[in-house]
Scaffold this motif. Sequence first.
Motif, PDB file in Angstrom:
ATOM      1  N   THR A   1    -118.808  82.333 -55.023  1.00 40.81           N
ATOM      2  CA  THR A   1    -119.543  82.152 -54.424  1.00 40.81           C
ATOM      3  C   THR A   1    -121.174  81.560 -55.841  1.00 40.81           C
ATOM      4  O   THR A   1    -121.574  80.723 -55.578  1.00 40.81           O
ATOM      5  CB  THR A   1    -120.648  83.528 -54.662  1.00 40.81           C
ATOM      6  OG1 THR A   1    -119.275  84.510 -53.420  1.00 40.81           O
ATOM      7  CG2 THR A   1    -121.767  83.668 -53.780  1.00 40.81           C
TER       8      THR A   1
ATOM      9  N   CYS B   1    -120.906  77.548 -56.269  1.00 39.86           N
ATOM     10  CA  CYS B   1    -120.773  76.506 -54.836  1.00 39.86           C
ATOM     11  C   CYS B   1    -121.705  75.219 -54.948  1.00 39.86           C
ATOM     12  O   CYS B   1    -120.869  74.158 -54.406  1.00 39.86           O
ATOM     13  CB  CYS B   1    -121.752  77.886 -54.120  1.00 39.86           C
ATOM     14  SG  CYS B   1    -120.807  79.070 -53.522  1.00 39.86           S
TER      15      CYS B   1
ATOM     16  N   SER C   1    -114.050  81.309 -51.804  1.00 42.35           N
ATOM     17  CA  SER C   1    -114.854  82.708 -52.148  1.00 42.35           C
ATOM     18  C   SER C   1    -114.019  83.927 -50.732  1.00 42.35           C
ATOM     19  O   SER C   1    -113.863  84.336 -50.922  1.00 42.35           O
ATOM     20  CB  SER C   1    -116.340  82.893 -52.149  1.00 42.35           C
ATOM     21  OG  SER C   1    -116.835  83.924 -52.158  1.00 42.35           O
TER      22      SER C   1
ATOM     23  N   THR D   1    -124.154  81.894 -43.684  1.00 41.42           N
ATOM     24  CA  THR D   1    -123.492  80.902 -42.819  1.00 41.42           C
ATOM     25  C   THR D   1    -122.920  80.970 -41.545  1.00 41.42           C
ATOM     26  O   THR D   1    -122.854  79.677 -40.841  1.00 41.42           O
ATOM     27  CB  THR D   1    -121.828  81.281 -44.085  1.00 41.42           C
ATOM     28  OG1 THR D   1    -121.851  81.096 -45.333  1.00 41.42           O
ATOM     29  CG2 THR D   1    -120.244  80.427 -43.236  1.00 41.42           C
TER      30      THR D   1
ATOM     31  N   ARG E   1    -117.000  77.874 -51.914  1.00 40.27           N
ATOM     32  CA  ARG E   1    -117.210  78.512 -51.098  1.00 40.27           C
ATOM     33  C   ARG E   1    -115.740  79.642 -50.115  1.00 40.27           C
ATOM     34  O   ARG E   1    -115.970  80.755 -49.442  1.00 40.27           O
ATOM     35  CB  ARG E   1    -118.145  77.633 -50.043  1.00 40.27           C
ATOM     36  CG  ARG E   1    -119.197  79.480 -48.643  1.00 40.27           C
ATOM     37  CD  ARG E   1    -120.564  78.909 -48.709  1.00 40.27           C
ATOM     38  NE  ARG E   1    -121.536  77.860 -49.551  1.00 40.27           N
ATOM     39  CZ  ARG E   1    -121.865  78.887 -49.611  1.00 40.27           C
ATOM     40  NH1 ARG E   1    -122.814  78.795 -48.769  1.00 40.27           N
ATOM     41  NH2 ARG E   1    -123.091  78.511 -50.310  1.00 40.27           N
TER      42      ARG E   1
ATOM     43  N   CYS F   1    -126.700  82.560 -50.223  1.00 43.01           N
ATOM     44  CA  CYS F   1    -125.821  82.676 -48.594  1.00 43.01           C
ATOM     45  C   CYS F   1    -126.567  83.824 -47.955  1.00 43.01           C
ATOM     46  O   CYS F   1    -126.089  83.815 -46.487  1.00 43.01           O
ATOM     47  CB  CYS F   1    -124.506  83.072 -49.266  1.00 43.01           C
ATOM     48  SG  CYS F   1    -123.796  82.544 -50.285  1.00 43.01           S
TER      49      CYS F   1
ATOM     50  N   THR G   1    -118.104  86.674 -46.084  1.00 41.80           N
ATOM     51  CA  THR G   1    -118.609  85.092 -46.642  1.00 41.80           C
ATOM     52  C   THR G   1    -119.346  86.292 -48.206  1.00 41.80           C
ATOM     53  O   THR G   1    -119.691  87.477 -47.890  1.00 41.80           O
ATOM     54  CB  THR G   1    -119.631  84.399 -46.288  1.00 41.80           C
ATOM     55  OG1 THR G   1    -119.273  83.182 -45.384  1.00 41.80           O
ATOM     56  CG2 THR G   1    -120.800  83.064 -47.456  1.00 41.80           C
TER      57      THR G   1
END
Length: 122
Positions: free
Chosen positions: A30, A33, A43, A101, A40, A82, A75
């Motif tokens: 993460t 990224c 992860s 996300t 991502r 994020c 996520t």
Amino acid sequence: MGKNKSKGSLPHREAYLRMNFLHQASNFMTSECSQVPEARELSRHYNSVMKTVARRLVLRLDCSIKRGICKACHTSLATGDCSSVRVQGKRRTHVVVTCKTCGAIRRYRATLEKASDRPVST
């Protein structure tokens, strides 16, 4: 007849070690990224595998780990990158975490520390 259990033994020790590794790898991916485009997705896969291992062996994840993973898309919810975090409410305050996300919203009740629970600084 049964197995000899010592005081220091932990059942499913290998599973806990594996979940710990997957959690650390997911957090690392993460943070990477911006440099690696596939980080991502990797992860998310690590978080999904970690939750699958815990579910199969009926192991409990710590609440800080559970709150750091989106339930909908797996996520890692790194604040600012994020997810967005805000405090909401007048009578009962809640911490609202929104996944950037997938748009999933999670709400946790905010509790205040009591004065007796705080360490005394000298």
